[in-house]
Design an enzyme around this catalytic site. Sequence first.
Site, mmCIF file in Angstrom:
data_model
loop_
_atom_site.group_PDB
_atom_site.id
_atom_site.type_symbol
_atom_site.label_atom_id
_atom_site.label_comp_id
_atom_site.label_asym_id
_atom_site.label_seq_id
_atom_site.Cartn_x
_atom_site.Cartn_y
_atom_site.Cartn_z
ATOM 1 C CB SER A 46 -0.892 0.016 1.238
ATOM 2 O OG SER A 46 -1.437 1.309 1.392
ATOM 3 C CG HIS B 289 -3.823 -1.421 -1.820
ATOM 4 N ND1 HIS B 289 -4.935 -2.166 -2.184
ATOM 5 C CD2 HIS B 289 -4.220 -0.638 -0.788
ATOM 6 C CE1 HIS B 289 -5.954 -1.849 -1.391
ATOM 7 N NE2 HIS B 289 -5.547 -0.910 -0.530
ATOM 8 C CG ASP C 95 -5.086 2.511 0.755
ATOM 9 O OD1 ASP C 95 -6.021 1.706 0.628
ATOM 10 O OD2 ASP C 95 -3.940 2.187 1.149
ATOM 11 C CG MET D 60 -8.488 7.082 2.440
ATOM 12 S SD MET D 60 -7.821 6.983 4.113
ATOM 13 C CE MET D 60 -6.826 5.490 3.979
ATOM 14 C CG HIS E 29 -9.122 0.209 -0.805
ATOM 15 N ND1 HIS E 29 -8.604 -0.065 0.438
ATOM 16 C CD2 HIS E 29 -10.479 0.141 -0.654
ATOM 17 C CE1 HIS E 29 -9.579 -0.298 1.299
ATOM 18 N NE2 HIS E 29 -10.729 -0.168 0.660
ATOM 19 C CG MET F 182 -11.314 3.122 1.856
ATOM 20 S SD MET F 182 -9.782 3.014 2.784
ATOM 21 C CE MET F 182 -8.623 3.219 1.429
ATOM 22 C CG MET G 211 -11.720 -2.830 4.542
ATOM 23 S SD MET G 211 -10.149 -2.245 3.882
ATOM 24 C CE MET G 211 -9.299 -1.646 5.329
ATOM 25 C CG ASP H 194 -6.321 -2.936 2.732
ATOM 26 O OD1 ASP H 194 -5.256 -2.718 3.345
ATOM 27 O OD2 ASP H 194 -6.938 -2.060 2.094
HETATM 28 C C1 DX5 Z 1 -6.441 1.401 5.401
HETATM 29 C C2 DX5 Z 1 -6.001 1.124 3.995
HETATM 30 C C3 DX5 Z 1 -4.913 0.154 3.906
HETATM 31 C C4 DX5 Z 1 -3.655 0.571 4.652
HETATM 32 C C5 DX5 Z 1 -3.025 -0.674 5.175
HETATM 33 O O1 DX5 Z 1 -7.669 1.999 5.425
HETATM 34 O O2 DX5 Z 1 -7.064 0.633 3.194
HETATM 35 O O3 DX5 Z 1 -4.608 -0.194 2.568
HETATM 36 O O4 DX5 Z 1 -2.713 1.247 3.869
HETATM 37 O O5 DX5 Z 1 -1.944 -0.319 5.966
HETATM 38 P P1 DX5 Z 1 -1.295 -1.373 6.965
HETATM 39 O O6 DX5 Z 1 -0.789 -2.502 6.129
HETATM 40 O O7 DX5 Z 1 -0.214 -0.600 7.628
HETATM 41 O O8 DX5 Z 1 -2.379 -1.806 7.911
HETATM 42 ZN ZN ZN Z 2 -6.479 -0.186 1.221
#
Ligand code: DX5
Ligand code: ZN
Length: 217
Positions: free
Chosen positions: A6, A29, A31, A33, A62, A64, A133, A171
């Site tokens: 990620s 990956h 993220d 948000m 991903h 969110m 998740m 994840d």
């Molecule tokens: C959290 C993200 C993850 C995050 C995981 O909401 O969706 O992808 O980066 O990070 P780690 O591996 O540190 O839990």
């Molecule tokens: Zn993620």
Amino acid sequence: MRINPSLLSADFANLQSEIEGIPSADGLHVDVMDNHFVPNLTLGLPVVEAVRKVTPKLLDIHLMINDPDRWAPAYAEAGAESVTFHVEAATAPVKLARDLRSAGAKAAMALRPATPIEPYADLLGELDMVLIMTVEPGFGGQKFLDLCLPKIRRTAELIKKTGGTIALEVDGGVSAETIERCAEAGANTFVAGSAVFGADDPDAMINSLRSQAESAG
Ligand code: DX5
Ligand code: ZN
């Protein structure tokens, strides 16, 4: 067994060199948000477009975000190979999955820890991947939630019934301590943020996580 680090745990000011430092990654990956679906704000389409230009690696987006029905297809159009929306945020997940596929991406559905898979079992044929998740989405570096393991197992069983080509990604809190439990439960695609980028040698950590998953799964 695939390891998708990620980028949330990478240095955002040096994304290109961070990506060049993990040639063993199966995918990246990313993220996204929006500070509404989750209480954190990261990056969006312009950064994904910039990342697309500097790497041929598979982009595992991903989202969110609220209203993925409206915003997700643009990530497919930007050249991401896989786009994941949260089913809790989608208004019309079947239409959205079809829109993503017709824009040329794999369509994936994510579930927060408290969201069960069973109500969505009939949607699996529309999907290329399910993301479970294993922390509440929003931040990297959180502790893995073991209570998600039975859901990983049940999702793997449902996927098997469909013929088995749908990927099962986990994840959140995935590390050397937890990856074997996930693989044993049936996951085959692993996101790791802090475990990879917090390691002395991030690329070696990817290979080590993959071999752990392969021997456990
Ligand atoms: C959290 C993200 C993850 C995050 C995981 O909401 O969706 O992808 O980066 O990070 P780690 O591996 O540190 O839990
Ligand atoms: Zn993620």
